[in-house]
Design a protein around this motif. Structure first.
Motif: not given
Length: 792
Positions: A207-214, A570-578, A539-544, A600-604
């Motif tokens: 979860d989190g399009t922009g990754g994680l802050i640990n 209530p009909f909001l769906k999650p978005s996905f990112s590569d 080089l890195n790749y991740g799907k979120r 894809t399927n971005g919400y805001g």
């Protein structure tokens, strides 16, 4: 998973072939020595096995035949080394360790850490030399990290998107304003460093399009105790007092820490909104006095059941009471720009929130090959209340009273419970390092909204604007991750995470249920190549995935003022990112990254309007797909022994397409973001910090955003052998870091919004450290020698 276990079972006998026994005893000149650390090294000098001695000083290790080096160490004794050729079962007899002739009471080694450290899958930010964070909190520390910005209650990695936050690898189940308030309750002095993980490995939540802050918290020094007291005062239009106390204690097998944080005072917020309706301009000016009242605390306890197994418990509590009163003035103009009428809206909001987080964990080292198994059980509860009374009166341009426009009372409550259970296994193999695990979580959210019309003086419930909404989300995840150092130049890491999610949202008023189930795979890939001592490529790749916040799913209205309201979907769906990123590091001084992020399927948020009633409506929709790209440069420099500098420059671009029929046109433009942080050593115990950042105006999809900049000056003085610190900070001196000219055009209505929440302030902080550097303890050593030496 069954196939993996079967493979390990079938291969296990191969590892046990030709095993020989190496044994012996370790003693001083007077007695047997327990807890001495035995390390076995191969020809290349790499530790391949190890153990600790028993109560009688004996040890025993199984090895294949070959040439080895044995090292024996124990605190207070001279290290022992010997090379051996193992061809048969061997008894080394009794090995005598000599006591150190010089007993060091205390050794303090001071070294300046690199501010930024690049690892294969993350960037580590050490901000201890940044003066502006002294007396500050976790949120302000995050905002100084390279490539990270905190704006409008959102933590964002530039070019990536909204980021989630973790503490010591455990996800914080909060977002938006609630997350920011929680981070403000954590002292920056308690933080060891911050990890910026733009493409998190498969071990972490997707979860989190922009990754994680640990956020990595300090653990304290072994066998010692320490207490830190911090007092600070912020002066903006109003004043804010903060008092923090942090305590660490460690002795033998026991480690304990506790912290208490309190804050009280006020801050000021101003908002401006211009709406260009077909029949004329409508302007809103709001001035709000916000109560800044917070109390939080943390308890943590760890205990070593054995040299290889430890258990722990952690509790965090945070309470906020940000009541606020607002004076809002709305002016309505006709098409000839003549003022027609004025609405004055006065309101008071009784607002509060609290959350509790519990964690219990067990970590055990299964064998000398460093196979490690960990279990975590977490419980999180968040509750909030929102009780707002408002009355809006209409006046003529000459301020003669006409009538009551609207009077009402908004009451909203939310309660969120989350349970999660996690198991992780680190399983080094001869060919590569393997890790795998599983997690299940259960979330239940209940929120209600009640609206009472009070225009008659007696509250009357309006059922059409009241609702009770429940939301359940269950998630099951498994992952596998493998990493291998191919040679001195190449490192590879690959992972795969599978998440299965079920959600149910139910509106009691509408008698409407929305169910959503989805099963998704989230692959990750990392590769690094060290060309030479100066140049490293990665080089890195991740799907979120980006899941909507629970409050965004509640379909009912919450009035912001008499002609503006917000409603969920209530009909909001999650978005996905590569996410793709290619990076280069030169001498760990100059870092270049090129990145692409496809959503894809971005919400805001969509700011729409009703021209017939001149009403602003704030809604949420899945309405776009987006391709973001950019290049970032980070430069660390020491221009002199007394001047060090951290600088970053980002060029960001995007292409946005609407996937929903919105009466608007998407537009994008180049954004440039520049930051420079400079530390000047004025003397042995004095530092000066001068920071500046600037972000150009830009267009992004539905919105256009004005420029943002900040100029900050900080000063720190160490006293009493650095046990006492006094710091001063002037933040955003020119008052230019707020959101300005946030513009959108939907349904032919242009809206321009600005908000300033007391970003300009001065802070005076006093930090006092005291404690016992070393407690007399029974001498012992753990399998990980670094643990004995780790410092806060």
């Amino acid at each position: 998973m069954k196939k993996l276990n079967l493979l390990i079972f079938l291969l296990l006998p191969l590892f046990c072939l030709a095993q020989l026994t190496l044994k012996g005893k370790v003693a001083s000149e007077t007695k047997a020595l327990e807890w001495a650390e035995i390390s076995i090294l191969n020809k290349e000098g790499k530790i391949i096995d190890g153990t600790t001695t028993k109560e009688d000083g004996s040890f025993e290790i199984k090895l294949k035949s070959g040439f080895y080096k044995i090292e024996i160490g124990l605190l207070g004794f001279t290290n022992y080394e010997k090379e051996i050729s193992l061809e048969k079962n061997t008894d080394l007899g009794t090995i005598i360790l000599k006591e150190n002739e010089t007993k060091l009471v205390e050794v303090v080694v001071q070294s300046k850490k690199k501010t930024i450290e690049q690892k294969i899958d993350r960037l580590v930010y050490n901000f201890e030399n940044n003066v502006t964070t002294t007396g500050g909190d976790a949120l302000s520390a995050i905002n100084t990290a390279p490539g990270v910005v905190v704006k409008n209650d959102v933590i964002t990695i530039l070019g990536k998107g909204t980021s989630r936050a973790m503490i010591d690898g455990r996800l914080i189940e909060l977002t938006g304003e609630e997350l920011n308030n929680f981070l403000k309750s954590i002292s920056a002095a308690d933080i060891k460093n911050i990890e910026i993980i733009s493409n998190p490995p498969a071990k972490y939540e997707a979860d989190g399009t922009g990754g994680l802050i640990n956020i990595i918290m300090k653990k304290g020094v072994r066998d010692s105790w320490k207490n830190t007291v911090t007092a600070s005062y912020d002066q903006n239009k109003y004043g804010i007092y903060t008092l923090r106390d942090n305590f660490f204690y460690s002795k033998n097998k026991f480690r304990f820490s506790a912290s208490v944080n309190g804050k009280t005072g006020y801050k000021n917020s101003t908002e401006n909104l211009d709406m260009y309706f077909p029949d004329g301009l409508s302007t809103m000016r709001a001035d709000t006095k916000i109560k800044n009242e917070n109390f939080s605390g943390k308890l943590a306890l760890d205990y070593d059941l054995s040299p290889s197994t430890s258990i722990g418990f952690q509790f965090m509590n945070d309470r906020n009471n940000p009541d606020f009163g607002s004076d809002i003035k709305i002016e309505k103009y006709n098409t000839q720009n003549d003022l027609e009428n004025i609405t004055l809206n006065k309101s008071f909001t009784d607002k509060g929130s609290k959350n509790q987080t519990y964690n219990a964990h067990l970590i055990t080292k299964l064998d000398p090959l460093n196979r490690k198994l960990s279990f975590d059980v977490d419980y999180f509860n968040y509750s909030s209340k929102f009780d707002r009374d408002f009355i809006a009166n209409n006046y003529t341009p000459e301020m003669e009273f006409i009538d009551v426009n609207q009077a009402g009372k908004n009451i909203s409550n939310q309660d969120i419970d989350n349970w999660s259970f996690k198991a992780d296994m680190e399983h080094p193999l001869q060919a590569f390092d393997l890790s795998y695990g599983a997690k299940v979580s259960f979330t239940n959210s209940i929120s209600d909204v009640f609206f009472y019309n009070t225009i008659s003086g007696t509250p009357v419930l309006d059922p059409s604007q009241s609702n009770r909404f429940s939301y359940k989300e269950n998630n099951q995840a498994v992952y596998v991750n493998g990493s291998k150092k191919i040679n001195e130049k190449w490192n590879l890491q690959m992972g795969l995470r599978l998440e299965n999610t079920q959600t149910t949202g139910f509106s009691e008023t509408l008698n409407q249920e929305n169910v959503n189930n989805y099963l998704k795979l989230f692959p990750t890939f990392f590769a690094s190549y060290k060309k030479n001592e100066n140049n490293t490529f990665s080089l890195n790749y991740g799907k979120r995935i980006n899941r909507p916040r629970f409050d965004l799913l509640n379909p009912f209205k919450v009035y912001i003022n008499s002609n503006s309201y917000s409603e969920g979907n209530p009909f909001l769906k999650p978005s996905f990112s590569d996410n793709f990123e290619l990076a280069h590091s030169y001498k760990e001084i100059l870092r270049t990254s090129i990145f692409v992020n496809a959503i894809t399927n971005g919400y805001g948020v969509v700011f729409t309007s009703n021209p017939e009633t001149n009403t602003q409506i704030v809604t949420r929709e899945n309405y776009f797909k987006n391709l973001s790209y950019g290049i970032g440069e980070t430069y660390s420099a020491s221009f002199a022994e007394w001047w060090s500098s951290e600088n970053s420059l980002y060029f960001l671009g995007a292409k946005t397409e609407f996937i929903k029929d919105i009466n608007a046109t998407p537009s994008n433009s180049l954004q440039i973001d520049f930051t420079t942080n400079n530390t000047f050593v004025l003397g042995k115990n004095s530092k000066l910090q001068i920071d500046f950042n600037y972000s150009t105006p830009f267009k992004s999809g539905l919105y256009e955003v004005g420029y943002v900049s900040s100029f900050d000056i900080g000063f720190k003085q160490d006293l009493l052998n650095k046990t006492l610190q006094i710091a001063f900070l002037a933040n955003d001196i020119f008052n230019t870091s707020y959101l300005k000219n946030f513009t959108s055009v939907v349904n032919g209505v242009k809206q321009v919004y600005s908000q300033n929440e007391s970003n300009r302030f001065v802070r005076l902080s006093v930090v006092y450290n005291f404690g016992n550097k070393k407690i007399n303890v029974k001498e012992r050593a753990f399998g990980n020698q670094d643990e004995k030496k780790r410092a806060n």
